[in-house]
Design a protein around this motif. Structure first.
Motif, PDB file in Angstrom:
ATOM      1  N   LEU A  24      -6.133  -4.443   3.460  1.00  0.00           N
ATOM      2  CA  LEU A  24      -5.569  -4.499   2.110  1.00  0.00           C
ATOM      3  C   LEU A  24      -4.403  -5.479   2.056  1.00  0.00           C
ATOM      4  CD1 LEU A  24      -5.590  -3.100  -0.754  1.00  0.00           C
ATOM      5  CD2 LEU A  24      -3.773  -1.644   0.135  1.00  0.00           C
ATOM      6  N   PRO A  45       3.360  -3.525 -12.169  1.00  0.00           N
ATOM      7  CA  PRO A  45       2.503  -2.350 -12.318  1.00  0.00           C
ATOM      8  C   PRO A  45       2.496  -1.485 -11.053  1.00  0.00           C
ATOM      9  CG  PRO A  45       1.198  -4.366 -12.182  1.00  0.00           C
ATOM     10  CD  PRO A  45       2.626  -4.781 -12.272  1.00  0.00           C
ATOM     11  N   SER A  46       2.166  -0.235 -11.249  1.00  0.00           N
ATOM     12  CA  SER A  46       2.117   0.704 -10.133  1.00  0.00           C
ATOM     13  C   SER A  46       1.147   0.207  -9.066  1.00  0.00           C
ATOM     14  CB  SER A  46       1.662   2.069 -10.656  1.00  0.00           C
ATOM     15  OG  SER A  46       1.683   2.997  -9.626  1.00  0.00           O
ATOM     16  N   GLY A  47       1.582   0.253  -7.829  1.00  0.00           N
ATOM     17  CA  GLY A  47       0.717  -0.142  -6.725  1.00  0.00           C
ATOM     18  C   GLY A  47       0.760  -1.624  -6.407  1.00  0.00           C
ATOM     19  N   GLN A  87      12.247   6.371  -3.434  1.00  0.00           N
ATOM     20  CA  GLN A  87      11.506   6.762  -4.632  1.00  0.00           C
ATOM     21  C   GLN A  87      11.249   8.273  -4.644  1.00  0.00           C
ATOM     22  OE1 GLN A  87       7.821   4.581  -5.058  1.00  0.00           O
ATOM     23  NE2 GLN A  87       7.640   5.109  -7.213  1.00  0.00           N
ATOM     24  N   HIS A 197      10.474   0.868 -13.895  1.00  0.00           N
ATOM     25  CA  HIS A 197       9.330   0.688 -14.774  1.00  0.00           C
ATOM     26  C   HIS A 197       9.801   0.507 -16.220  1.00  0.00           C
ATOM     27  CE1 HIS A 197       5.949   1.008 -12.129  1.00  0.00           C
ATOM     28  NE2 HIS A 197       6.444   2.087 -11.553  1.00  0.00           N
TER      29      HIS A 197
HETATM   30  N1  LIG Z   1       1.457   2.967   4.727  1.00  0.00           N
HETATM   31  C1  LIG Z   1       0.463   2.440   3.984  1.00  0.00           C
HETATM   32  N2  LIG Z   1      -0.765   2.321   4.511  1.00  0.00           N
HETATM   33  C2  LIG Z   1      -1.755   1.786   3.774  1.00  0.00           C
HETATM   34  N3  LIG Z   1      -1.624   1.369   2.522  1.00  0.00           N
HETATM   35  C3  LIG Z   1      -0.422   1.464   1.945  1.00  0.00           C
HETATM   36  C4  LIG Z   1       0.686   2.019   2.649  1.00  0.00           C
HETATM   37  N4  LIG Z   1       1.760   2.027   1.827  1.00  0.00           N
HETATM   38  C5  LIG Z   1       1.336   1.480   0.671  1.00  0.00           C
HETATM   39  N5  LIG Z   1       0.025   1.151   0.732  1.00  0.00           N
HETATM   40  C6  LIG Z   1      -0.745   0.504  -0.328  1.00  0.00           C
HETATM   41  O1  LIG Z   1      -0.034  -0.651  -0.701  1.00  0.00           O
HETATM   42  C7  LIG Z   1      -0.085  -0.842  -2.099  1.00  0.00           C
HETATM   43  C8  LIG Z   1       1.327  -0.978  -2.642  1.00  0.00           C
HETATM   44  O2  LIG Z   1       2.014   0.244  -2.484  1.00  0.00           O
HETATM   45  P1  LIG Z   1       3.509   0.426  -2.957  1.00  0.00           P
HETATM   46  O3  LIG Z   1       3.912   1.815  -2.630  1.00  0.00           O
HETATM   47  O4  LIG Z   1       4.330  -0.661  -2.389  1.00  0.00           O
HETATM   48  O5  LIG Z   1       3.372   0.252  -4.526  1.00  0.00           O
HETATM   49  P2  LIG Z   1       4.500   0.327  -5.659  1.00  0.00           P
HETATM   50  O6  LIG Z   1       4.534  -0.989  -6.332  1.00  0.00           O
HETATM   51  O7  LIG Z   1       5.759   0.834  -5.091  1.00  0.00           O
HETATM   52  O8  LIG Z   1       3.884   1.401  -6.651  1.00  0.00           O
HETATM   53  P3  LIG Z   1       4.622   2.489  -7.578  1.00  0.00           P
HETATM   54  O9  LIG Z   1       5.177   1.741  -8.766  1.00  0.00           O
HETATM   55  O10 LIG Z   1       3.528   3.414  -7.988  1.00  0.00           O
HETATM   56  O11 LIG Z   1       5.675   3.136  -6.750  1.00  0.00           O
HETATM   57  C9  LIG Z   1      -0.854   0.325  -2.671  1.00  0.00           C
HETATM   58  O12 LIG Z   1      -2.175  -0.110  -2.915  1.00  0.00           O
HETATM   59  C10 LIG Z   1      -0.850   1.351  -1.580  1.00  0.00           C
HETATM   60  O13 LIG Z   1      -2.029   2.069  -1.595  1.00  0.00           O
END
Ligand SMILES: Nc1ncnc2c1ncn2[C@@H]1O[C@H](COP(=O)(O)OP(=O)(O)OP(=O)(O)O)[C@@H](O)[C@H]1O
Ligand SMILES: [Mg+2]
Lengths: 269, 274
Positions: A24, A45-47, A87, A197
């Motif tokens: 990923l 956006p989230s994720g 968070q 957000h």
């Molecule tokens: N330890 C991990 N192992 C595998 N995938 C991960 C891990 N941590 C995060 N991800 C993946 O990385 C991507 C980004 O995650 P991240 O938590 O950084 O998003 P975010 O922007 O902080 O989202 P949110 O606004 O919902 O907090 C997501 O698709 C998540 O599934």
């Protein structure tokens, strides 16, 4: 502050950050500079990888590409000059509120009197005075979030990394803490990365606003808000510039594919 | 009756608290259950429905209990038994904690010993009594070893799981604030292990009692196990069952002690419920 460093040199420099979790691809080619006293707010956006980005900056996880440097030194692990507001709050369920807030200070080996003084100062500051003896499970979500903020502030770091620190707060508390954060940034200069957000919050707090795109997380654009130091949030809110920027960001978030009509005198990078 | 100031009603606070407690189902349902079961059992005995050669009933056991204490046999046997029980637990608890922590924290150590630990966990320890007797003899050392084997397994396994289940996001918090390894143990790992350890200790105490009796039956016969066995062999079932009653009481008391320790060490958890 040294003479060459008048709040404009980057304290934090991210160069070409790329991150994969297995196959990923989470972050791609992230370049960011944060100056000594600058507040950078991040929308996305989230994720899209915002939390991941903060963890890399904090030195909690490694990145496959690029590097982070703090005052010219490569960050290869956590350092006491940085503090994170998590968070998910990250409070110890078996520690009382005052012990949680004083956690970083005890880790740093500060003496007891100093710890007590700082703990009571920051406990009051986030409005949790009187709850010192409570365990996290006895506090509301918003109170726990403020405790996480107080813990990071009490550490008096040079870099404050905040992952949606006001997400669980009611509107009024949120506003109070926004003002408080600006005041702290004024009194004890810190580089801050602030994830949110809320478009309004990003504009009110940010010296600079950065918007990310997902899969993989990239910088879509960033701009200086130009509201200046010592700003008055009420005044900004009522102003034309705020309204225009707000509209711009709304349009951008609504249409991830195309950039909105540019605003005069706004430099979009 | 007025329910305000106790002085006005002439009912003391202690008395009032007593009646308040009785009103809770946890208390009165248990009381009723005890009265029905023990009373019914006693009634069977009094009406001649229990053959004293094969079984006994509460009042007879009580009398036998008193006789055994009066003659000094019970105290002597209990003293003998308690030595291997206490020695066994004193070895099993610290050793179990250390092994559990090492297994949970150090992968190499885990790989080196987990086969044996989980094999032993799955094996009925009774089966080990004879090899242990062959190697360590049938006296104090051999018996204590049996108690250790019975008691140590739940401690190792629980502590191991406790260390393994440490909250990863809190682990990250300790790293973020540059905690040293020893600070991390104090702030995070020990507190997360406590509930697992307490559960393990509860199991361990129960199993230690079983181990104690097994050792006394299978090795050189001694203590409460011997006392019980001797009288049962002589078909004096009331005296044969009296030591068993003592074991039950000790078992319940040990469980209570463990519960009290739990409340003391995890006040944050208890308050959460109230
Ligand atoms: N330890 C991990 N192992 C595998 N995938 C991960 C891990 N941590 C995060 N991800 C993946 O990385 C991507 C980004 O995650 P991240 O938590 O950084 O998003 P975010 O922007 O902080 O989202 P949110 O606004 O919902 O907090 C997501 O698709 C998540 O599934
Ligand atoms: Mg996140």
């Amino acid at each position: 502050m040294s003479s060459s460093d008048n709040g404009t040199n980057p304290t934090l420099r991210l160069q070409g950050i790329g991150k994969w979790f297995g196959s990923l691809h989470v972050l791609d080619d992230i370049d960011i500079d944060v100056k000594t006293q600058e507040i950078l707010t991040v929308l996305g956006p989230s994720g899209c990888g915002k939390t991941t980005l903060l963890r890399i900056v904090n030195g909690l996880i490694l990145c496959e590409r690029g590097e982070v440097s703090f005052k010219g030194e490569v960050v290869d692990g956590p350092r006491p000059e940085m503090a994170m507001v998590f968070q998910n709050f990250g409070l110890f369920p078996w520690k009382r509120l005052d012990q949680n807030i004083g956690y970083a200070l005890r880790i740093q080996g500060k003496e007891k009197g100093e710890i007590d003084r700082l703990v009571s100062h920051y406990t009051e500051l986030v409005g949790l005075g009187g709850f010192e003896a409570n365990y996290p499970s006895q506090l509301s979500g918003g109170m726990q979030q403020r405790a996480g903020l107080a813990r990071a502030l009490a550490a008096q770091p040079d870099v404050l990394l905040m992952d949606e620190p006001f997400g669980a707060l009611d509107a009024l508390t949120r506003e109070t803490l926004q003002e408080e954060l600006l005041r702290i940034n004024e009194a004890e200069p810190k580089a801050m990365i602030f994830i949110t957000h809320s478009i309004d919050e990003a504009l009110l707090l940010g010296d600079r606003v950065l918007v990310m795109t997902p899969r993989p997380g990239r910088i879509r654009f960033q701009f200086e808000t130009g509201f200046g130091r010592g700003r008055d949030l009420e005044e900004i809110r009522g102003g034309k510039r705020f309204q225009a920027l707000r509209h711009y960001l709304w349009e951008a978030m609504r249409n991830p594919e195309e950039e909105p009509e540019p605003i005069p005198d706004l430099v979009i990078e | 009756m007025a329910t305000d100031a106790p002085a006005a009603t002439g009912v003391s606070t202690d008395e009032r608290a007593f009646w308040e407690r009785i009103k809770e189902p946890a208390v009165y349902v248990r009381l009723i259950s005890l009265v029905v079961v023990i009373g019914g059992w006693e009634l069977m005995g009094q009406t001649g429905n229990i053959d004293p050669v094969t079984f006994s009933y509460p009042s007879a056991i009580c009398v036998a209990f008193w006789d055994l204490i009066a003659s000094g046999q019970m105290t002597a046997a209990a003293y003998e038994s308690s030595q291997i029980l206490v020695a066994g637990l004193l070895i099993a608890i610290p050793l179990g904690i250390v092994l559990g922590i090492l297994m949970g924290r150090f992968q190499v150590f885990e790989y080196a010993v987990d086969t044996y630990v989980f094999a032993l966990y799955a094996t009925p320890v009774v089966a080990l009594a004879f090899p242990i007797a062959m190697v360590l003899g049938v006296d104090f050392v051999g018996k204590t070893t049996i108690v250790v084997f019975f008691a140590i397994m739940p401690i190792i396994v629980n502590v191991y799981h406790g260390v393994r289940n440490v909250d990863l996001s809190l682990l990250e918090v300790t790293r973020s604030f540059c905690s040293t390894e020893s600070q991390r143990w104090r702030d995070l790992i020990f507190p997360s292990v406590v509930p697992y350890l307490v559960a393990g200790l509860g199991l361990a105490c129960g199993r230690a009692l079983v181990g104690m009796v097994v050792a006394e039956f299978l090795m050189s016969i001694s203590g409460l196990g011997a006392l019980s066995q001797d009288y049962i062999a002589d078909l004096e079932l009331d005296k044969g069952l009296a030591p068993v009653v003592l074991l039950m009481v000790v078992g319940i008391a040990l469980t209570k002690v463990v519960n009290i320790c739990e409340t003391k060490f995890s006040s944050w958890r208890v308050r959460q419920e109230s």
